[in-house]
Design an enzyme around this catalytic site. Structure first.
Site, PDB file in Angstrom:
ATOM      1  N   ASP A 123      44.416  40.578  50.754  1.00 34.43           N
ATOM      2  CA  ASP A 123      44.012  41.000  49.408  1.00 34.43           C
ATOM      3  C   ASP A 123      42.746  40.231  49.063  1.00 34.43           C
ATOM      4  O   ASP A 123      41.983  39.860  49.949  1.00 34.43           O
ATOM      5  CB  ASP A 123      45.147  40.770  48.412  1.00 34.43           C
ATOM      6  CG  ASP A 123      45.154  41.777  47.276  1.00 34.43           C
ATOM      7  OD1 ASP A 123      44.145  41.839  46.544  1.00 34.43           O
ATOM      8  OD2 ASP A 123      46.149  42.511  47.108  1.00 34.43           O
ATOM      9  N   HIS A 158      39.758  41.501  50.475  1.00 31.41           N
ATOM     10  CA  HIS A 158      39.192  42.441  49.509  1.00 31.41           C
ATOM     11  C   HIS A 158      38.025  41.844  48.740  1.00 31.41           C
ATOM     12  O   HIS A 158      37.620  42.379  47.712  1.00 31.41           O
ATOM     13  CB  HIS A 158      40.274  42.906  48.529  1.00 31.41           C
ATOM     14  CG  HIS A 158      41.351  43.719  49.172  1.00 31.41           C
ATOM     15  ND1 HIS A 158      42.417  44.247  48.466  1.00 31.41           N
ATOM     16  CD2 HIS A 158      41.537  44.111  50.466  1.00 31.41           C
ATOM     17  CE1 HIS A 158      43.214  44.916  49.294  1.00 31.41           C
ATOM     18  NE2 HIS A 158      42.705  44.838  50.507  1.00 31.41           N
TER      19      HIS A 158
END
Length: 390
Positions: A221, A244
């Site tokens: 993430d 991310h």
């Protein structure tokens, strides 16, 4: 250009000095003296809490020593409000703290290792292994799994230092800093596979005076996520990937959410990430804001969305379809950002129709896609002149 940046060599000398200084100046409390076993099988939670109680009873700096080996821990909460020692407590970790392999043991709690209302805490060295792979498999498969536990959480604390720590295989967030003033994270190494869900590297929320420097983060993430109520944050010299990217948000879920301001992100390399630098807000009414943010000196290596503002976040069109974000974004600077985009659009500014972005500055940004200049796509914001509009 594609090589991953490492920042640990200067830090090694710092850690040696700090460890030596702690040994000389502080009283040392070895967790093995309280019954901890370095065999990776015996539950050492009670021993760690006994060591904590012992140093809390002092009125001078003290060190809890975790020697080499693997120490199995269930959920542990170190209470600062019950700790009378405000002169400095150091966890000096040479070994590995290991979570139970059964994800249900810790997976229903908010945090595996939690510090609450502590003052003058240092965590130096060591490895935290939450053994999260079986929970990721459950989440990516049949479902019906617990939400998972953050590996290390610092709540409502003051003057915290985390240096040279490794966190791997977290069930959820690796490190959470919330409601905290003056925290320094340096030389942190975070690792989890690209497909591990919700394993943000470092999440900062409702905190001020936090610095994150000289760290390597690869996860499933955000490498670093910045939540509501964060002010005066410095992020510098970070290698991010996979992951991310570095994100402000998601913001604006609630109408009266605190804003984010005075954030500096400098000297970051993104390698193969989904995003580079990002601001993300829910498409819902809100009185929040993001202002006075600097993204400076970033290198993008095959990044899907190198620069992105997304104010239309509404996954699965639930709880916010056809609404507009109330978050006001202003005073954002993107400066000295170079490298390669994995998509044709290298700069995407999708701002709120009800509260358009203002004061967006793009300076010395050069991104390419397949050897040609990348494009820019802008809604409710002025597109940078150096890019052709998509």
């Amino acid at each position: 250009m594609g090589r991953r940046v490492s920042y640990f060599f200067p830090l090694a000398l710092t850690l040696v000095f700090l460890a030596a200084a702690a040994t000389v100046a502080n009283a040392m409390y070895n967790v093995e003296s309280y019954g901890a076993k370095a065999d990776g099988r015996t539950d050492s939670s009670a021993a760690f809490l006994k060591a904590w109680d012992a140093v809390c009873a002092l009125n001078r700096p003290a060190t809890i020593l975790v020697p080499r080996g693997e120490f199995l821990l269930r959920n542990v909460l170190f209470h600062g409000e019950k700790c009378g020692n405000r002169n400095g407590i150091t966890f000096q970790i040479s070994g590995t703290l290991l979570a139970p392999s059964d994800y249900n043991v810790i997976g229903h709690s908010d945090a595996w290792i939690k510090f609450n209302r502590v003052t003058a805490l240092s965590i130096i060295g060591g490895t935290l292994d939450a053994q999260g792979s079986s929970l990721w498999k459950c989440k990516n498969g049949k479902g019906g799994c617990p939400e998972g536990s953050t590996t290390l959480a610092i709540y409502d604390s003051d003057n915290v230092a985390i240096m040279g720590l490794t966190s791997q295989n977290s069930q959820k967030f690796h490190i959470l800093i919330k409601g905290t003033r003056n925290a320094k994270l340096q030389g942190v190494k975070i690792s989890a596979p690209e497909d591990s869900p919700n394993t943000d590297g470092i999440h900062v929320q409702s905190s001020s005076g936090v610095t994150i420097t000289n760290s390597n983060i690869g996860t499933g993430d955000d490498c670093i996520s910045i939540g509501p109520g964060t002010t005066n944050l410095l992020v510098q010299s970070i290698a991010c990937g996979p992951g991310h990217g570095i994100s402000i948000g998601s913001l604006g879920w609630s109408a009266n959410e605190a804003g984010v301001e005075n954030v500096k992100v400098r000297n970051v390399q993104f390698t193969g990430t989904e995003n580079g630098v990002r601001i993300k807000t829910w498409a819902r009414p809100s009185n929040g804001y993001v202002r006075n943010v600097l993204f400076q000196r970033a290198t993008m290596v095959d990044v899907h969305n190198p620069i992105i503002i997304d104010q239309n976040y509404c996954p699965h069109n639930e709880n916010c379809p056809h609404q507009s974000s109330g978050i006001k974004i202003s005073g954002i600077t993107f400066e000295d950002i170079h490298g390669t985009s994995a998509t044709e659009v290298g700069v995407e500014l999708q701002c709120s129709k009800s509260r358009p972005c203002s004061g967006i500055t793009v300076d010395d940004v050069k991104l390419t896609y397949n050897g040609r200049p990348a494009q820019a796509s802008c809604t409710n914001a002025a597109c940078p002149r150096i890019f052709s509009r998509y």
